[in-house]
Design an enzyme around this catalytic site. Sequence first.
Site, PDB file in Angstrom:
ATOM      1  CG  PHE A 221     -46.962 -21.582  29.119  1.00  0.00           C
ATOM      2  CD1 PHE A 221     -46.679 -22.051  27.636  1.00  0.00           C
ATOM      3  CD2 PHE A 221     -45.965 -20.730  29.814  1.00  0.00           C
ATOM      4  CE1 PHE A 221     -45.588 -21.170  26.906  1.00  0.00           C
ATOM      5  CE2 PHE A 221     -45.000 -20.126  28.955  1.00  0.00           C
ATOM      6  CZ  PHE A 221     -44.714 -20.379  27.409  1.00  0.00           C
ATOM      7  CG  ASP A 243     -53.076 -22.351  27.181  1.00  0.00           C
ATOM      8  OD1 ASP A 243     -52.656 -22.578  28.284  1.00  0.00           O
ATOM      9  OD2 ASP A 243     -53.064 -22.601  25.899  1.00  0.00           O
ATOM     10  CG  ASN A 269     -46.378 -17.992  21.166  1.00  0.00           C
ATOM     11  OD1 ASN A 269     -45.727 -17.949  22.223  1.00  0.00           O
ATOM     12  ND2 ASN A 269     -45.928 -18.531  20.011  1.00  0.00           N
ATOM     13  CB  ALA A 270     -46.603 -17.605  26.871  1.00  0.00           C
ATOM     14  CG  ASP A 287     -47.195 -25.279  34.636  1.00  0.00           C
ATOM     15  OD1 ASP A 287     -46.176 -26.009  34.387  1.00  0.00           O
ATOM     16  OD2 ASP A 287     -48.232 -25.857  35.033  1.00  0.00           O
ATOM     17  CB  CYS A 327     -43.527 -31.126  32.854  1.00  0.00           C
ATOM     18  SG  CYS A 327     -44.144 -30.412  31.209  1.00  0.00           S
TER      19      CYS A 327
HETATM   20  N1  SAH Z   1     -50.497 -24.510  34.266  1.00  0.00           N
HETATM   21  C1  SAH Z   1     -51.448 -25.601  33.553  1.00  0.00           C
HETATM   22  C2  SAH Z   1     -50.675 -26.814  32.841  1.00  0.00           C
HETATM   23  C3  SAH Z   1     -49.982 -26.039  31.786  1.00  0.00           C
HETATM   24  S1  SAH Z   1     -50.032 -27.095  30.148  1.00  0.00           S
HETATM   25  C4  SAH Z   1     -51.998 -26.339  34.976  1.00  0.00           C
HETATM   26  O1  SAH Z   1     -51.810 -26.606  35.865  1.00  0.00           O
HETATM   27  O2  SAH Z   1     -53.230 -26.557  34.519  1.00  0.00           O
HETATM   28  C5  SAH Z   1     -49.340 -26.226  29.113  1.00  0.00           C
HETATM   29  C6  SAH Z   1     -50.281 -25.305  28.438  1.00  0.00           C
HETATM   30  O3  SAH Z   1     -49.288 -24.430  27.549  1.00  0.00           O
HETATM   31  C7  SAH Z   1     -51.002 -25.836  27.591  1.00  0.00           C
HETATM   32  O4  SAH Z   1     -52.594 -25.507  27.967  1.00  0.00           O
HETATM   33  C8  SAH Z   1     -50.943 -25.623  26.055  1.00  0.00           C
HETATM   34  O5  SAH Z   1     -52.018 -25.257  25.453  1.00  0.00           O
HETATM   35  C9  SAH Z   1     -50.147 -24.256  26.552  1.00  0.00           C
HETATM   36  N2  SAH Z   1     -49.251 -23.745  25.577  1.00  0.00           N
HETATM   37  C10 SAH Z   1     -48.575 -24.095  24.684  1.00  0.00           C
HETATM   38  N3  SAH Z   1     -47.411 -23.450  23.991  1.00  0.00           N
HETATM   39  C11 SAH Z   1     -47.882 -22.400  24.233  1.00  0.00           C
HETATM   40  C12 SAH Z   1     -47.653 -21.009  23.995  1.00  0.00           C
HETATM   41  N4  SAH Z   1     -46.472 -20.841  23.025  1.00  0.00           N
HETATM   42  N5  SAH Z   1     -48.028 -20.070  24.481  1.00  0.00           N
HETATM   43  C13 SAH Z   1     -48.915 -20.022  25.234  1.00  0.00           C
HETATM   44  N6  SAH Z   1     -49.561 -21.481  25.775  1.00  0.00           N
HETATM   45  C14 SAH Z   1     -48.872 -21.953  25.229  1.00  0.00           C
END
Ligand code: SAH
Length: 386
Positions: A221, A243, A269-270, A287, A327
């Site tokens: 993420f 991401d 997808n993570a 995150d 968060c």
């Molecule tokens: N760690 C980052 C903030 C993360 S915000 C920083 O500090 O800048 C959350 C992120 O998760 C977003 O960029 C969003 O695109 C991504 N996201 C949302 N669902 C997801 C998923 N299922 N798999 C991977 N990424 C995802």
Amino acid sequence: MPGLVIKPRSRIFHGHDWVYSSEVKKAFGDPQPGDVISLKDFKDRPLGSAIYNPSSQIVARRFSRRKQELDHEFFIRRLKLAFSLRDRFSVDPKLCRLAWSESDGLPGLIVDCYGKHLVVQTLTLAMDQRIDLIAEALKELLAPETIILRNDSPMRKAEGLEPENRILHGSDPGPVPLITGGLQFEVALLSGQKTGLYLDQLDAYKRVARLAAGKRVLDCFSNQGGFGLACAKAGAAAVTCVDISADAVAAVKSNALRNDVEINAVEANAFDFLKSCEEHYDLIILDPPSFTRSKKTLGDAMRGYKEIHLRALKLLDPDGYLSTFSCSHHVTRELFLSNICAAAVDAKRTLRLVESHAQREDHPVLPTIPETEYLKGFTFQLLPGR
Ligand code: SAH
């Protein structure tokens, strides 16, 4: 002044500043949406001034214990107070959240500073109606080159407000270069995620990166790669950022070039990535976005956290580190910790707590308004030799 009489035992009598519709005994003087109103207790004693929105569940938000208008002088005074607090912090006042809603006595108003540019959000009807007054006050106090209104937060819906992004002052600055913690970024203030960077996490990048030298790092993420980049700069052996958003992955790639580091940026997808990953890592960062915005879906959110925790723990080599963040306001620190512990039990691993994380200090918490606390995180090490 029109207003509301509040029922006994409401949260406002316990230090909160919000009034829910179920806490209103009666209205008087015909208050209108967006008005400043006065609040009274059931014995007609004044409780202060609030902003009013009958179409929100939170019908009133108190911003002063006295009689107070939302006028030019008020915004100048409150904004000055907010700025002076940031000046005392160790945050860079040119790259920080300058005003944060209830925590600065400005319910529904957010002001982020990116060098010469300000990004403003109005999340309550009353602040939205007074956006011109707010912009005037910001110009007077900070003389910014640009003020951008970034009103695409889903929270506006609860106040009956439509999304709206536009320039309030100056012109679109295009991509804005920024330097923080020795890292270079470029942010699109009118179109990037949130208001540009995740300001609330800037300190955590540094703290987590202290563990990264010589390690194989996975940043899940990652958005535009804040953690991954900091780890690469700190001498990680290899960094992978994952991401789901193509834009975020493109940003990671260009940020890697900009900072002269190598990062493997994966669009996936993570959940799927962690499930099918065959590599092992020494430091994994999780995150994710808020998995729940309401108490109703808390169970689903906790199942989501459990799954990523479990999978990440299985991908860590002995004595590896896990940095994990939530968060979601509804996921309390205790709940989050117990979720990680349950995952560790299932994964048959023993965790040692290395560090607790929180939202950066430019997002202050009011303990009597628990909703102001949302970001929490932990860094653990797998207990070596177990
Ligand atoms: N760690 C980052 C903030 C993360 S915000 C920083 O500090 O800048 C959350 C992120 O998760 C977003 O960029 C969003 O695109 C991504 N996201 C949302 N669902 C997801 C998923 N299922 N798999 C991977 N990424 C995802």
